[in-house]
Scaffold this active site. Structure first.
Site, PDB file in Angstrom:
ATOM      1  N   ARG A   1      38.656  53.392  70.620  1.00  0.00           N
ATOM      2  CA  ARG A   1      38.369  54.809  70.382  1.00  0.00           C
ATOM      3  C   ARG A   1      39.434  55.724  71.002  1.00  0.00           C
ATOM      4  NH1 ARG A   1      33.910  58.429  69.323  1.00  0.00           N
ATOM      5  NH2 ARG A   1      33.789  60.146  70.826  1.00  0.00           N
TER       6      ARG A   1
ATOM      7  N   ILE B   1      35.771  64.781  67.241  1.00  0.00           N
ATOM      8  CA  ILE B   1      35.431  63.370  67.062  1.00  0.00           C
ATOM      9  C   ILE B   1      34.007  63.226  67.577  1.00  0.00           C
ATOM     10  CG2 ILE B   1      36.552  62.798  69.266  1.00  0.00           C
ATOM     11  CD1 ILE B   1      37.036  59.982  68.210  1.00  0.00           C
ATOM     12  N   SER B   2      33.128  62.690  66.761  1.00  0.00           N
ATOM     13  CA  SER B   2      31.705  62.669  67.091  1.00  0.00           C
ATOM     14  C   SER B   2      31.408  61.810  68.317  1.00  0.00           C
ATOM     15  CB  SER B   2      30.890  62.143  65.907  1.00  0.00           C
ATOM     16  OG  SER B   2      30.925  63.037  64.822  1.00  0.00           O
ATOM     17  N   GLN B   3      30.318  62.143  68.980  1.00  0.00           N
ATOM     18  CA  GLN B   3      29.773  61.363  70.080  1.00  0.00           C
ATOM     19  C   GLN B   3      29.632  59.896  69.646  1.00  0.00           C
ATOM     20  OE1 GLN B   3      25.789  62.640  70.703  1.00  0.00           O
ATOM     21  NE2 GLN B   3      25.478  61.482  72.589  1.00  0.00           N
TER      22      GLN B   3
END
Length: 214
Positions: free
Chosen positions: A36, A62-64
């Site tokens: 990530r 950027i999503s959780q």
């Protein structure tokens, strides 16, 4: 540093994702494999595995990690599936999908974001991701129908072109509702009908396009 990132990724998986009930093994394996921290700016890499979204560029995020895992698991993917992603963003979600299914198609309406994501895909040798710059609310009809569609931006309603591009038995996960407050929905195509499930309150950036937010 590599060991630190690997340890952080394992902790993220255990404490943020598995602890919240995500059990799909294909999703968990992909989350554990994809680095990530490659999908955020260098200055944010040490925060990449935290339990929160991160800003990237152009007002996008950027999503959780949990949301990425949860939405992926809802698609119930198999290795033979083709998936359409609307909203490439950082590229992290597409990377997760690419580890599970045969082919990923992803559409992004911000050119600078797409170029950046493409460079990461190339550097990590994710060759089963095909991307284009376009209005994602229109989908990508050239390669339809898709076994699954995932929309990573909030839409005022479910775009008709995306429904049209879903294969029979296909699943779509999409945030729907007003700005700053949507409901995550799963749509399953059954013949000529669509079964819609309301799953969770979420908050995503806008899906901008002809069939999204103008």
């Amino acid at each position: 540093m590599i060991d630190n990132y690997s340890t952080a990724r394992e902790k993220m998986l255990r404490e943020q994702i598995v602890a919240r009930g995500v059990t799909d093994m294909a999703t968990l394996d992909a989350i554990l494999e994809v680095p990530r921290h490659f999908f955020v700016d260098e200055g944010q890499r040490m925060r990449a595995y935290g339990d929160y979204p991160l800003s990237i560029t152009e007002g996008q995020t950027i999503s959780q990690p949990y949301i990425v895992a949860y939405m992926t698991s809802l698609l119930q993917l198999t290795a033979s599936d083709t998936v359409l992603e609307i909203g490439t963003g950082s590229g992290y979600q597409a990377a997760i999908l690419s580890k599970i299914c045969r082919q990923v198609y992803t559409v992004e309406c911000i050119h600078s974001l797409l170029n950046k994501a493409r460079k990461v895909f190339d550097s990590l040798r994710y060759f089963n991701i095909r991307s284009k710059y376009d209005d994602g609310s229109r989908g990508w009809s050239e390669f339809a129908p898709y076994d699954a569609i995932i929309v990573t931006a909030g839409s005022p309603e479910i775009p008709t072109p995306l429904l049209d591009q879903l294969a029979d038995g296909g699943r779509m996960v999409i945030p729907v509702g007003p700005r700053y407050e949507q409901v995550l929905k799963r749509v399953t195509k059954e013949g000529d009908d669509f079964v819609v499930e309301d799953l969770a309150p979420v908050r995503f950036v806008d899906l901008v396009g002809v069939h999204g937010w103008k």
